[in-house]
Design a protein around this motif. Structure first.
Motif, PDB file in Angstrom:
ATOM      1  N   UNK A  37     -15.139   6.815  -6.257  1.00 32.44           N
ATOM      2  CA  UNK A  37     -13.729   6.978  -5.879  1.00 32.44           C
ATOM      3  C   UNK A  37     -12.783   6.898  -7.079  1.00 32.44           C
ATOM      4  N   UNK A  38     -13.322   6.705  -8.282  1.00 36.12           N
ATOM      5  CA  UNK A  38     -12.464   6.445  -9.442  1.00 36.12           C
ATOM      6  C   UNK A  38     -11.386   7.523  -9.631  1.00 36.12           C
ATOM      7  N   UNK A  39     -11.821   8.794  -9.552  1.00 36.69           N
ATOM      8  CA  UNK A  39     -10.849   9.855  -9.820  1.00 36.69           C
ATOM      9  C   UNK A  39      -9.774   9.920  -8.730  1.00 36.69           C
ATOM     10  N   UNK A  40     -10.214   9.831  -7.481  1.00 39.30           N
ATOM     11  CA  UNK A  40      -9.263   9.889  -6.357  1.00 39.30           C
ATOM     12  C   UNK A  40      -8.239   8.762  -6.477  1.00 39.30           C
ATOM     13  N   UNK A  41      -8.737   7.570  -6.818  1.00 41.43           N
ATOM     14  CA  UNK A  41      -7.846   6.419  -6.947  1.00 41.43           C
ATOM     15  C   UNK A  41      -6.872   6.637  -8.106  1.00 41.43           C
ATOM     16  N   UNK A  42      -7.413   7.114  -9.234  1.00 36.19           N
ATOM     17  CA  UNK A  42      -6.548   7.406 -10.381  1.00 36.19           C
ATOM     18  C   UNK A  42      -5.441   8.361 -10.000  1.00 36.19           C
ATOM     19  N   UNK A  43      -5.838   9.438  -9.349  1.00 37.11           N
ATOM     20  CA  UNK A  43      -4.848  10.447  -8.953  1.00 37.11           C
ATOM     21  C   UNK A  43      -3.815   9.872  -8.003  1.00 37.11           C
ATOM     22  N   UNK A  44      -4.239   8.929  -7.126  1.00 36.59           N
ATOM     23  CA  UNK A  44      -3.264   8.488  -6.124  1.00 36.59           C
ATOM     24  C   UNK A  44      -2.361   7.364  -6.627  1.00 36.59           C
ATOM     25  N   UNK A  45      -2.765   6.616  -7.654  1.00 38.12           N
ATOM     26  CA  UNK A  45      -1.853   5.565  -8.117  1.00 38.12           C
ATOM     27  C   UNK A  45      -1.041   5.962  -9.347  1.00 38.12           C
ATOM     28  N   UNK A  46      -1.524   6.969 -10.091  1.00 40.22           N
ATOM     29  CA  UNK A  46      -0.779   7.385 -11.289  1.00 40.22           C
ATOM     30  C   UNK A  46      -0.069   8.708 -11.020  1.00 40.22           C
ATOM     31  N   UNK A  47       1.203   8.722 -11.262  1.00 40.06           N
ATOM     32  CA  UNK A  47       1.951   9.962 -11.096  1.00 40.06           C
ATOM     33  C   UNK A  47       2.138  10.620 -12.465  1.00 40.06           C
ATOM     34  N   UNK A  48       1.697  11.873 -12.540  1.00 43.10           N
ATOM     35  CA  UNK A  48       1.662  12.595 -13.811  1.00 43.10           C
ATOM     36  C   UNK A  48       2.730  13.685 -13.799  1.00 43.10           C
ATOM     37  N   UNK A  49       3.678  13.646 -14.717  1.00 41.43           N
ATOM     38  CA  UNK A  49       4.715  14.673 -14.692  1.00 41.43           C
ATOM     39  C   UNK A  49       4.236  16.011 -15.284  1.00 41.43           C
ATOM     40  N   UNK A  50       4.909  17.074 -14.956  1.00 44.66           N
ATOM     41  CA  UNK A  50       4.680  18.377 -15.596  1.00 44.66           C
ATOM     42  C   UNK A  50       3.364  19.016 -15.201  1.00 44.66           C
ATOM     43  N   UNK A  51       2.802  19.782 -16.148  1.00 44.05           N
ATOM     44  CA  UNK A  51       1.650  20.638 -15.853  1.00 44.05           C
ATOM     45  C   UNK A  51       0.303  20.032 -16.264  1.00 44.05           C
ATOM     46  N   UNK A  52       0.277  18.703 -16.569  1.00 45.27           N
ATOM     47  CA  UNK A  52      -0.972  18.124 -17.063  1.00 45.27           C
ATOM     48  C   UNK A  52      -2.040  18.160 -15.978  1.00 45.27           C
ATOM     49  N   UNK A  53      -3.290  18.473 -16.385  1.00 49.73           N
ATOM     50  CA  UNK A  53      -4.387  18.567 -15.431  1.00 49.73           C
ATOM     51  C   UNK A  53      -5.349  17.396 -15.618  1.00 49.73           C
TER      52      UNK A  53
END
Ligand SMILES: Nc1nc2c(c(=O)[nH]1)N(C=O)[C@@H](CNc1ccc(C(=O)N[C@@H](CCC(=O)O)C(=O)O)cc1)CN2
Ligand SMILES: Nc1nc2c(ncn2[C@@H]2O[C@H](COP(=O)(O)OP(=O)(O)OP(=O)(O)O)[C@@H](O)[C@H]2O)c(=O)[nH]1
Ligand SMILES: [K+]
Ligand SMILES: [Mg+2]
Length: 465
Positions: A35-51
């Motif tokens: 679940x590491x990636x899903x959790x990362x994506x859901x708690x960190x908000x990334x501005x702009x076009x970063x993938x």
């Protein structure tokens, strides 16, 4: 055993860096598991076009549950398995240091589904179970983290680089070769050329010697890993605290001309020729009616009991007294001790020379002056010599205690094999002990180890490792 076919279902999280209030510019929260990636994506908000690309650093903010409040400004790093430390998907959130930001980020992460707090050493344990890291490498990393001197760190790096794993694996393989020779004879004796028993025993003897040498070297290395506890004891006012300050290169302890100044044990960490040393200053020991002073003196005795070396300090300007002798008698018999005469600067030079290391029939190991520093080098040399620390100098590999015990067990099993041979017992008797030796070495490398033993090894690691 080494690679677990079932991926770990749970995702673990912990702070991977040392945390202390107000300390550390950056702290890292590490996650590992499906679940590491899903959790990362859901708690960190990334501005702009970063993938979210593996092995690329992203910039963003950890947001609170409502998505409105910023908990911290962070850098995030995704490492998709198997190209990660654990072999699983890993996400690192690089937060601000200190205590609060990183704790809040960790709590935010732990509140996500399928995430739980990592046990001590659990990241390393997963790395080992997933075949990313050898067991002895993982143990060496833990020792590197615990190292208190450059020499200890250097020695640990040999293990981190696989030095221990290679040595033990190669010895184990040599034993396996001999075992298969023997087993073939047990099963199909008639079909094979006769066994060259002498050659086989010689090989076992060689392996046994190497194991014994490894254990011996490791014992010499223990002093680098564990360090030494050196207690400074003596009557009041002989200059124990002054000596501690001189050796520590700072005014760690209060020094006055009043006897009974030091009331509590006081420690100072120093490194002498690569050996980490905890110097322990103690309250001067004497008969006293002062209850507070007596408590301090009780602690002096406790410090003495816990020490690796006792440095008994006395005052050269007063000579060796009955009280010094009484104190010397209180040092436990098996504790290495040094008799150190202090305040040599008060002696006329001619007299110090004429003392020739004898004071009232006692051989004085070192005469020095905590005030001027004369004789300091001699004390350092004497302390290291007393504990055999100078012998640890040329070491390149050193097994830890667990590995030493297993190597010693293997060596004993090999000795029994030789015994069985000497008694001309049948070959299947030889193989019993030989198998035992192989299995002990396999327990060092992790090739033959139970889950329970692994759990125990890693539980001694620090959290986040
Ligand atoms: N930020 C950070 N620094 C760190 C670590 C870490 O986990 N994170 N380390 C943690 O102890 C140490 C470095 N050791 C590491 C060992 C292996 C891999 C790793 O990801 N290995 C993969 C990928 C290698 C590659 O991309 O070529 C692999 O072996 O497949 C990372 C760190 C010290 N510094
Ligand atoms: N001349 C001289 N004076 C010293 C030396 N070492 C210590 N002193 C003096 O001796 C006195 C006692 O020193 P401390 O270091 O406090 O002695 P201590 O053994 O820790 O004393 P307690 O804590 O009271 O047991 C102080 O006045 C020091 O300055 C030395 O090498 N030469
Ligand atoms: K004093
Ligand atoms: Mg003192």
């Amino acid at each position: 055993m080494m690679s677990s076919p079932i991926p770990h279902q749970q995702t673990i999280a912990a702070v991977a860096t040392a945390v202390a209030p107000g300390q550390g510019g950056i702290a890292v929260v590490r996650l590992s598991g499906p679940a590491a990636e899903v959790v990362g994506r859901s708690v960190v908000s990334i501005p702009g076009q970063q993938l979210w690309v593996s092995h690329r650093v992203l910039y963003g903010h950890v947001m609170d549950e409502s998505g409105k409040e910023r908990i911290d400004e962070v850098l995030v790093l995704l490492m998709k398995g198997p190209r990660s430390f654990t072999g699983e998907d890993v996400v690192e959130i690089h937060c601000h240091g200190g205590l609060m930001a990183v704790q809040r980020v960790l709590e935010r992460v732990l509140a996500q589904p399928h995430v739980r707090r990592a046990l001590p050493g659990e990241f390393s344990q997963r790395a080992v179970l997933n075949g990313r890291l050898d067991l002895t490498q993982a143990e060496a990393i833990s020792e590197l983290v615990a190292a208190r001197s450059r020499r200890a760190a250097q020695l640990a790096m040999t293990g981190v680089d696989g030095g221990i794993q290679r040595r033990i694996t190669s010895l184990r393989e040599r034993l396996l070769d001999q075992l298969s020779e023997l087993e073939a004879r047990v099963d199909f004796e008639e079909d094979l050329p006769p066994l060259d028993a002498a050659e086989l025993l010689l090989e076992l003897q060689c392996v046994r010697r190497e194991l014994e040498q490894l254990v011996e070297d490791a014992k010499r290395g223990d002093v680098l890993r564990q360090g030494l506890q050196v207690a400074l004891v003596g009557r009041p006012n002989v200059g124990k605290s002054s000596l501690l300050n001189r050796l520590s290169r700072r005014e760690r302890a209060i020094v006055t001309d009043l006897p009974g100044t030091t009331r509590d044990v006081l420690e100072s960490e120093i490194v002498l020729e690569g050996v980490p040393i905890t110097l322990v200053d103690t309250a001067g020991i004497r008969a006293t009616k002062d209850a507070l002073e007596q408590l301090g003196i009780d602690r002096s005795h406790q410090a003495l009991a816990a020490a690796d070396v006792a440095v008994l300090v006395f005052d050269l300007s007063l000579g060796w007294t009955a009280d010094d002798a009484a104190l010397l008698a209180q040092i436990p018999d098996d504790l290495p001790r040094l008799l150190v005469g202090n305040k040599a600067d008060l002696q006329p030079a001619s007299m110090t020379a004429s003392l020739s290391n004898e004071v009232d029939g006692k051989t004085v190991d070192v005469m020095l002056s905590a005030l001027t520093g004369q004789g300091e080098e001699a004390l350092i040399e004497a302390v290291l010599k007393t504990c055999g620390a100078s012998e640890a100098q040329g070491l390149v590999v050193a097994l830890n205690q667990r590995q030493q015990d297993l190597a010693a067990t293997a060596a004993i099993a090999l000795a029994r094999t030789q015994e069985a041979a000497a008694q001309k017992l049948p070959w299947d008797f030889w193989t019993i002990d030989l198998r035992q030796a192989i299995s002990s070495l396999g327990e060092i490398t992790g090739e033959e180890i139970t889950e329970a033993v692994l759990d125990r090894i890693f539980s001694r690691f620090c959290i986040g490792k």
